[in-house]
Design an enzyme around this catalytic site. Structure first.
Site, PDB file in Angstrom:
ATOM      1  N   GLN A 223       0.809  -1.216   0.000  1.00  0.00           N
ATOM      2  CA  GLN A 223       0.000   0.000   0.000  1.00  0.00           C
ATOM      3  C   GLN A 223       0.844   1.269   0.000  1.00  0.00           C
ATOM      4  O   GLN A 223       0.338   2.349  -0.331  1.00  0.00           O
ATOM      5  CB  GLN A 223      -0.915   0.001   1.231  1.00  0.00           C
ATOM      6  CG  GLN A 223      -0.149   0.196   2.542  1.00  0.00           C
ATOM      7  CD  GLN A 223      -0.988   0.070   3.783  1.00  0.00           C
ATOM      8  OE1 GLN A 223      -1.398  -1.032   4.138  1.00  0.00           O
ATOM      9  NE2 GLN A 223      -1.250   1.178   4.446  1.00  0.00           N
TER      10      GLN A 223
ATOM     11  N   CYS B 125      -4.660   0.644   4.095  1.00  0.00           N
ATOM     12  CA  CYS B 125      -4.736  -0.733   4.566  1.00  0.00           C
ATOM     13  C   CYS B 125      -6.154  -1.283   4.498  1.00  0.00           C
ATOM     14  O   CYS B 125      -6.392  -2.427   4.108  1.00  0.00           O
ATOM     15  CB  CYS B 125      -4.204  -0.827   5.993  1.00  0.00           C
ATOM     16  SG  CYS B 125      -5.159   0.158   7.198  1.00  0.00           S
TER      17      CYS B 125
ATOM     18  N   HIS C 132      -5.007  -0.770  12.089  1.00  0.00           N
ATOM     19  CA  HIS C 132      -4.530  -1.323  10.821  1.00  0.00           C
ATOM     20  C   HIS C 132      -5.472  -2.437  10.375  1.00  0.00           C
ATOM     21  O   HIS C 132      -6.131  -3.070  11.208  1.00  0.00           O
ATOM     22  CB  HIS C 132      -3.102  -1.851  11.014  1.00  0.00           C
ATOM     23  CG  HIS C 132      -2.446  -2.376   9.780  1.00  0.00           C
ATOM     24  ND1 HIS C 132      -2.346  -1.653   8.615  1.00  0.00           N
ATOM     25  CD2 HIS C 132      -1.820  -3.573   9.534  1.00  0.00           C
ATOM     26  CE1 HIS C 132      -1.691  -2.367   7.708  1.00  0.00           C
ATOM     27  NE2 HIS C 132      -1.365  -3.537   8.236  1.00  0.00           N
TER      28      HIS C 132
ATOM     29  N   ASN D  59      -0.354  -9.349   5.036  1.00  0.00           N
ATOM     30  CA  ASN D  59      -0.244  -7.920   5.252  1.00  0.00           C
ATOM     31  C   ASN D  59      -0.216  -7.201   3.904  1.00  0.00           C
ATOM     32  O   ASN D  59      -0.230  -7.833   2.848  1.00  0.00           O
ATOM     33  CB  ASN D  59       1.020  -7.613   6.062  1.00  0.00           C
ATOM     34  CG  ASN D  59       0.872  -6.371   6.923  1.00  0.00           C
ATOM     35  OD1 ASN D  59       0.010  -5.528   6.686  1.00  0.00           O
ATOM     36  ND2 ASN D  59       1.720  -6.252   7.933  1.00  0.00           N
TER      37      ASN D  59
END
Length: 589
Positions: A74, A84, A233, A253
């Site tokens: 990102q 995110c 997050h 992630n």
């Protein structure tokens, strides 16, 4: 007085137990639904017994098949973006689309940039996964070949910024693209309910408290105690496993493949896990527009439609005055061949009548399609065809295990200069493989495709950006190499090479009819042969009328041709496909 001292002491103790945070908030502590959840069918925890679920499960390997979409970063391409909430959610839904479509080609990677352009839940300053699910239900999203990720370079929410292609004179909105939707969505909390949801329907997006320790994670099962974790997050949870007596979640992630365990981390299940089990979301994908979707608004006054123009007339896809392949055929071109080539030990009689790497025993080995012409026109077909073919060969060499990836064409645009190669002004596919053989190449989570010539520096080979706005080169990017490489010509040699080792890059001529192609077996009647364009050649077949054909994957987006691919008549050197050269490379494992 004593009570005050005790209160201060308690506060200090709690504060000391809080994890140290360095990650800025890119999502709120709790997802809020604008009009509540949209639940139309029983949820998995209502009909599955958690005791019946396996001890370990991941959508990255279900009976040897991976359903997970590629990793993303990102934080780029040129500045930090707190998206995110967007990337994790579009990744989770992309995974579920793969499950729904039984992993059929082409892989679908939903456009996170359209979410940013249209403000579907937030911006680079942060946002909510709920807004993405609601937008997927109401409006739908296209794949990334319509709108590539550009981070904080967000545009207005209009047609050209939802799906576009760019020519030499500018960018044009596309209308014949596919939208993907969700039919229902909601919240799930708690380990047992999360496991049921993941097992039955696919990955979910979850909030987590991204602490300094989590940012520094490099591997193993992570755990961190916190009295009061504060979610800041969003990630996607794709499965779970066990390590001795410790159960853990498998988490993707959005910080690049160089983070953690190749872009993933494992975190303890059931506690000391930074609130990962407290606020998760899910959506059920559908390939048809749901009844709850917003209707198209009709024009208030009827306007006569202008005469339709073909893509070639609009100057789309390919500038015939700017070939994307530049080959000096009078020069000595470097090759490195150290073992017998497949055409030396395979005969045509050994090969099947039809074969394609998009479906070998119901497994797709090809990476997600690309679009070389966004965010602006760039004659980089030579870089896309070579990196796509090599990416596929890595997946083939790994027996379709692990997460698929796209090697970065931008690195080649920046760095390859041999044999008249000039970045966005065209290049030699063989020179691309020669450069990779010497230098290696990274995937595109560290070097985003920007469709322009950039410096050949460590920074532009792999970088990421910090919340401060500063961007830095990353020294530990995954590096992929080439063991040997060469070029072949002729139908028999090309079929043997593809069958034995994987897709190749192939040079073809481009005509106005090819630009305007929409489907079927293409047969050029102009006799065009030339170094115009490079595509990935993935297989061959015979249609119902008995016409033999090649299957190519282009780099003009999934709205061109047959979802980004085409069939070209085989055996008659159509467009020069069998005479202008097929370039191949083998992975350095």
């Amino acid at each position: 007085m004593r009570a005050s001292i005790l209160l201060v002491a308690a506060f200090v103790a709690v504060a000391a137990a809080l994890p140290m945070q360095s990650h800025p908030t890119c999502r709120p502590p709790k997802n809020e639904w604008a009009n509540g959840e949209l639940v139309l069918s029983p949820r998995p925890h209502e009909y599955l017994n958690v005791e019946d679920l396996p001890d370990s499960f991941t959508w990255g390997n279900v009976n040897g098949v991976n359903y997970l979409s590629e990793r993303r970063n990102q934080h780029g391409p040129e500045s930090y973006c707190g998206s995110c909430w967007d990337v994790a959610t579009t990744n989770a839904v992309s995974d579920r689309i793969a499950i729904l479509r039984k992993n059929a080609y082409p892989p679908v990677v939903l456009s996170a940039q359209v979410v940013l352009n249209c403000g579907y839940g937030g911006s680079c300053g942060g946002g909510s996964a709920s807004g993405v699910y609601e937008a997927l239900n109401k409006y739908g999203l296209p794949d990334e070949t319509c709108q590539a990720y550009a981070g904080d370079i967000a545009q207005a929410c209009k047609d050209v910024n939802i799906c576009e292609t760019c020519g030499s004179s500018g960018c044009t909105a596309i209308s014949n693209f596919t939208m993907y939707y969700v039919s229902e969505y909601g919240t799930v909390r708690g380990a047992d309910k999360m496991k049921a949801e993941i097992f039955a329907r696919g990955p979910i997006s979850c909030g987590i408290d991204a602490t300094a320790a989590l940012e520094a994670y490099t591997g193993g099962v992570f755990s961190e105690f916190s009295v009061l974790p504060i979610i800041n997050h969003e990630i996607s949870v794709v499965g779970w496993g066990t390590n001795g007596s410790t159960s853990y979640w498998i988490v993707r992630n959005s910080w690049g493949s160089f983070y953690g365990e190749d872009g993933f981390f494992r975190i303890k299940m059931g506690g000391d896990n930074l609130a990962i089990e407290t606020d998760c979301s899910w959506g059920v994908p559908t390939l048809t527009k749901p009844s709850t979707a917003a209707p198209k608004v009709a024009a208030p006054v009827p306007v006569p439609a202008p005469a339709a123009k073909t893509p070639a007339e609009l100057g789309l896809y390919h500038d015939l005055s700017r070939p994307g392949v530049r080959i000096d055929r009078t020069a000595s071109r470097q090759m490195n061949i150290v073992s017998p080539q497949p055409f030396e030990f395979l005969s045509v009689g050994d090969l099947p009548a039809s074969f394609d790497w998009s479906n070998v025993n119901n497994t797709n080995y090809l990476p997600s399609p690309r679009n070389q012409h966004i965010p602006q026109y760039c004659g980089s077909c030579w870089a896309h065809a070579t990196t796509s073919a090599l990416s596929a060969r890595y997946f083939i060499a790994n027996n379709a295990q692990g997460i698929p990836f796209n090697l970065s064409p931008q690195i080649l645009i920046n760095c390859v200069t041999a044999n008249q190669t000039q970045g966005c002004n065209g290049g030699d596919p063989l020179a691309a493989y020669a450069w990779i053989a010497v230098n290696g190449i990274h995937d595109d989570t560290g070097t985003w495709y920007e469709a322009k010539n950039l410096p050949c520096t460590d920074y532009y080979k792999c970088h990421t950006c910090e919340p401060s706005g500063k961007c830095n080169a990353v020294p530990n990017c995954l590096n992929f190499g080439v063991a040997q490489f060469g070029e072949i010509v002729g139908e028999a040699a090309m079929k043997a090479e593809i069958f034995a080792r994987g897709p190749v890059a192939v040079t073809i001529a481009v005509t106005t009819d090819l630009i305007n192609y929409t489907g079927g077996v293409f047969h050029d009647t102009t006799g065009a042969i030339g170094d115009d364009h490079s595509v990935m050649l993935t297989g061959w077949g015979v249609d119902n009328s008995g016409t033999p054909y090649w299957t190519i994957v282009n780099s003009w987006g999934t709205y061109w041709g047959e979802t980004g691919a085409a069939r070209i008549v085989r055996g008659v050197n159509n467009l020069g496909i069998e005479s202008q050269g097929a370039q191949w490379a083998t992975p350095r494992l």
